[in-house]
Write a protein that holds these residues in place. Structure first.
Motif, PDB file in Angstrom:
ATOM      1  N   ASN A   1       0.787  -1.312   0.069  1.00 57.31           N
ATOM      2  CA  ASN A   1       0.116  -0.003   0.009  1.00 57.31           C
ATOM      3  C   ASN A   1       0.907   1.299  -0.063  1.00 57.31           C
ATOM      4  O   ASN A   1       0.592   1.920  -0.906  1.00 57.31           O
ATOM      5  N   SER A   2       1.651   1.356   1.009  1.00 56.38           N
ATOM      6  CA  SER A   2       2.284   2.637   1.205  1.00 56.38           C
ATOM      7  C   SER A   2       3.852   2.590   0.650  1.00 56.38           C
ATOM      8  O   SER A   2       4.282   3.666   0.827  1.00 56.38           O
ATOM      9  N   GLY A   3       4.354   1.477   0.611  1.00 57.64           N
ATOM     10  CA  GLY A   3       5.785   1.314   0.195  1.00 57.64           C
ATOM     11  C   GLY A   3       5.996   0.417  -0.659  1.00 57.64           C
ATOM     12  O   GLY A   3       5.059  -0.032  -1.409  1.00 57.64           O
ATOM     13  N   PHE A   4       7.124   0.011  -1.033  1.00 54.61           N
ATOM     14  CA  PHE A   4       7.620  -0.850  -2.037  1.00 54.61           C
ATOM     15  C   PHE A   4       8.663  -1.504  -1.598  1.00 54.61           C
ATOM     16  O   PHE A   4       9.427  -1.207  -0.518  1.00 54.61           O
ATOM     17  N   TRP A   5       8.988  -2.883  -2.119  1.00 58.86           N
ATOM     18  CA  TRP A   5       9.984  -3.624  -2.031  1.00 58.86           C
ATOM     19  C   TRP A   5      10.609  -4.126  -2.978  1.00 58.86           C
ATOM     20  O   TRP A   5       9.980  -4.931  -3.754  1.00 58.86           O
ATOM     21  N   ASN A   6      11.605  -3.994  -3.463  1.00 58.30           N
ATOM     22  CA  ASN A   6      12.388  -4.732  -4.684  1.00 58.30           C
ATOM     23  C   ASN A   6      14.008  -5.083  -4.215  1.00 58.30           C
ATOM     24  O   ASN A   6      14.778  -4.126  -4.167  1.00 58.30           O
TER      25      ASN A   6
END
Lengths: 114, 534, 118
Positions: free
Chosen positions: C14-19
């Motif tokens: 929702n409010s962040g990301f992870w790659n």
């Protein structure tokens, strides 16, 4: 009222069983407590199967009389068989525990040290 | 119709039947030769896994597909309206749990080859092992309440006997006894709750129950008992104390499967809450002022409370513990806490009309963490077993400098350490990030506690890493060698999957976790598919 | 089916990301910087001289078994300051199966009060 007596017996059996499991020190008495709980649950299942004025489903040709559905009886049989297996396993473990510790007092065995 | 379609059609029954049959054939096969027996057991497990994968492929081919398998019939309900037929049903959540079980079973059997080689009575060991796997598959795939109880008992009897497998040690027998008492009482209470539900709705089938449930006072009692009983089997504080005893004393290969058993119980609790009671979760129980107290809110808050206690006590006890396997067991308790924290947070928000996205994300994180927890904790237990195999020591106080002799084990331990404490780029980070972010939107305090405990978890395993693997080479461990290849292979399988999930988290979330979440939140789809829209 | 670019997609929360890919690039850059800094260091280290010997503020070196810090001593300070908490937790874990069941009954009771009475 008379139809409620089995349910009262169920609750009483389960409570007595729990009391034995929680407050008794001897491992064999704990096992007896578990058996009491199991019997209470089995009695509950059997009681549920009963319908007023119904007959057992083994008779045929009784016309329009009600038959009680035999599912709970089948469940109870399964539950009894499982109970026997659990009982045998518990007692065999108790034999091993007695060989190792020389006592069956639940408070003297079991604490992990280190 | 070709044979693959046939296998897929009957796969739910085959997945349980093949290990069950294999279990009772094992004593016969082991009369021939130990090697033949080992090959036989692994081929049984691999065959089952192949069927699970076929079924998974089938389930994931269409969105929201549910595979229903009714024993001895085609419809779930007999003529006359008796919902008493035993049926297996497989949706996204079931197949997700089955995949976890498959991974654990394969690596557990491979690990056992070398790990248990010195022991006698291995024919019984493998029999019980396969029984345990069969029971777990049964628990996961069944769609019938009483059948669930039966498989629960099969699993607990087999696992109890395996916990007490080293009967020469008094503590192991004692741990086995505790486990059987706990699971017998838990299962009996679950049976009691099932009987209450049967008495009201004349049905044992989960879908029929879900479509009929009224949420009367008796249903409340049944819900309380079901959740408490399954929570005890899943090892949630304050009912977790059997778990370190049992995990700590069982052989490491058995502990690996026990991790799966606790998660199967957790799956049972999820199924009861979201599917059987799913339609009634938004009932208003009470009103205080203008605020409606809904069932999902109350349940969510209660579960979040349990989860916080679980995480906190699990981590604190792990920090103090000096016995390697008991320490990992407490860490496992804390990890289960993360899962139910996400589920509790999801329960409070997922049914809100305005913004269900937070709840969905929390649920995704929780379900994803079930997979990650099984792999991480499983890998750590295998490493603990490897150290025990090489040194015959369990206490961390007497270990040291093992990294010099056991290079591969050290690498696997490092992978497990990073994964379990949620460090990037391992799989634990991805799911924990989802849990942190979604719980932050529910209440910031939850995610603060979760992050703090995750740091403590890292501290716990740094201590292990320091005291067991680092330091000068101790003279008494001079001739310690690397563990045999089959144990390394088992650890390697799990470590590879951990790294794969860590590197491609979005792939896993989209393809495996999302169907499971859809299956949980959409219980009308479940009911319609299983009983055909009555 | 799964395409190759699916492997590289970012996990959105929702409010962040992870790659992991971004993370990997950053780690490589960090390692590069560390390597450059290391390369600018002094080259006075000589093998098998006094430099490589253990120096414990002039105290004699102990036996190897004693040099290793035991697991129970690692977080000694933490344990000492939280003794009040740990004594309580110790008392909770009695190892007696009756107490485990007692906790089960207590949880059922609390849960029932929450669900049934409120």
């Amino acid at each position: 009222m008379i139809y409620n007596i089995p349910y009262i017996a169920v609750v009483a059996l389960i409570m007595i069983g729990l009391y034995a499991v929680v407050f008794k020190r001897n491992l064999i008495k704990i096992v007896i407590g578990i058996l009491l709980i199991e019997n209470g649950v089995n009695l509950f299942l059997i009681t549920l199967a009963f319908r007023q004025d119904s007959i057992a489903p083994i008779y045929r040709g009784t016309g329009s009389r009600l038959m009680s559905l035999p599912v709970p009886h089948a469940l109870t049989l399964t539950s009894i068989v499982i109970g026997v297996a659990v009982l045998a396993l518990m007692l065999s473990l108790i034999i091993h525990i007695y060989r190792h510790y020389g006592t069956l007092d639940a408070r003297k065995i079991g604490r992990e040290e280190e | 119709m070709n044979i693959i379609d046939d296998i897929i059609l009957h796969s739910p029954a085959l997945i349980v039947a093949i290990p069950l049959l294999g279990a009772f054939l094992t004593p016969l096969i082991s009369k021939i030769n130990d090697k033949v027996r080992n090959v036989f057991v692994i081929s049984i497990v691999l065959f089952t896994s192949a069927i699970v994968l076929l079924l998974a492929n089938d389930i994931y081919s269409a969105c929201g597909k549910i595979h229903t398998y009714v024993f001895g019939g085609t419809a779930a309900i007999t003529e006359g309206g008796f919902a008493v037929r035993i049926l297996f049903e497989v949706d996204g959540l079931n197949i997700f749990m089955a995949i976890i079980t498959t991974i654990l079973a394969i690596s557990g059997v491979i690990y056992s080859w070398a790990f248990m080689k010195e022991n006698t009575g291995l024919d019984k060991y493998y029999t019980l092992y396969l029984l345990m796997i069969a029971g777990m598959f049964g628990m996961i795939l069944t769609g019938d309440m009483f059948n669930f109880f039966v498989f629960l008992e099969i699993t607990s009897i087999a696992s109890c006997a395996l916990i007490a497998f080293w009967t020469s040690k008094g503590k192991a027998v004692d741990a086995g006894f505790k486990y059987i008492v706990i699971s017998a009482i838990g299962a009996l209470f679950i049976l009691f709750a099932i009987a209450i539900l049967y008495g009201q709705y004349n049905a044992l089938n989960m879908a029929v129950l879900a479509s009929n449930i009224q949420f009367s006072f008796l249903d409340k009692i049944a819900l309380v008992i079901l959740i408490s009983g399954l929570a005890m089997k899943a090892g949630i504080v304050p009912m977790h104390m059997w778990l370190p005893d049992a995990y700590g004393r069982a052989p490491a290969s058995v502990t690996l499967i026990l991790v799966g058993v606790t998660q199967a119980s957790l799956y049972g609790a999820l199924r009861m809450i979201f599917t059987v009671y799913g339609g009634k979760l938004t009932t208003t129980i009470n009103q205080i002022g203008d605020v409606n107290i809904d069932l999902n809110l109350l349940l969510g808050i209660f579960i979040v409370g349990l989860a916080l206690v679980t995480i906190f006590i699990g981590v604190l006890m792990a920090l103090k513990e000096n016995n390697f396997k008991r320490m990992i067991a407490f860490a496992a308790v804390a990890e289960i806490g993360y899962i139910i924290l996400a589920i509790g947070a999801a329960l409070t928000t997922v049914f809100s009309a305005t913004d269900p996205r937070t709840g969905i994300m929390a649920l995704k994180g929780g379900i994803f963490h079930i997979l990650n927890d099984a792999l991480d904790i499983g890998l750590l237990f295998l490493v603990a077993g490897a150290i025990y195999y090489a040194t015959k020591e369990t206490s961390l106080n007497r270990l040291g400098g093992l990294a010099r002799n056991m290079k591969y084990t050290t690498i696997f331990f490092l992978i497990g350490l990073l994964a379990v404490s949620g460090m990037p780029p391992m799989n634990g980070f991805a799911s924990k990030l989802m849990i942190y972010e979604s719980t932050y939107q529910v209440n910031p305090i939850l995610s603060i506690i979760a992050i703090l405990c995750s740091i403590l978890l890292l501290a716990v395993f740094v201590k292990v890493f320091h005291s067991a693997f680092l330091g000068p080479k101790l003279p008494k461990f001079d001739n310690v060698k690397e563990v045999p290849k089959s144990m390394l292979l088992a650890m390697g399988i799990i470590a590879c999957i951990i790294i794969f999930i860590g590197l491609f988290p979005d792939l896993v979330v989209n393809n495996i976790v999302q169907p499971a979440v859809n299956a949980l939140t959409n219980n009308s789809n479940y009911i319609n598919n299983v009983i055909g829209g009555i | 089916m799964i395409e190759i670019q699916d492997f590289l997609r970012t996990l959105g929360t929702n409010s962040g990301f992870w790659n992991p890919l971004v993370w990997g690039i950053i780690i490589v850059i960090a390692l590069l910087i560390a390597y450059i800094i290391r390369g600018r260091g002094k080259k006075e280290y000589k093998k098998q001289t006094e430099q490589t010997k253990v120096f414990l503020s002039g105290n004699p070196e102990l036996e190897k078994e004693e040099m290793h810090i035991k697991a129970s001593n690692v977080y000694w300070g933490f344990m000492e300051s939280f003794k009040w908490l740990y004594t309580g937790l110790e008392k909770m874990h009695t190892g007696n199966v009756s107490d485990y069941i007692l906790w089960f009954v207590v949880v059922i009771g609390i849960f029932f009060i929450i669900l049934g009475v409120i």
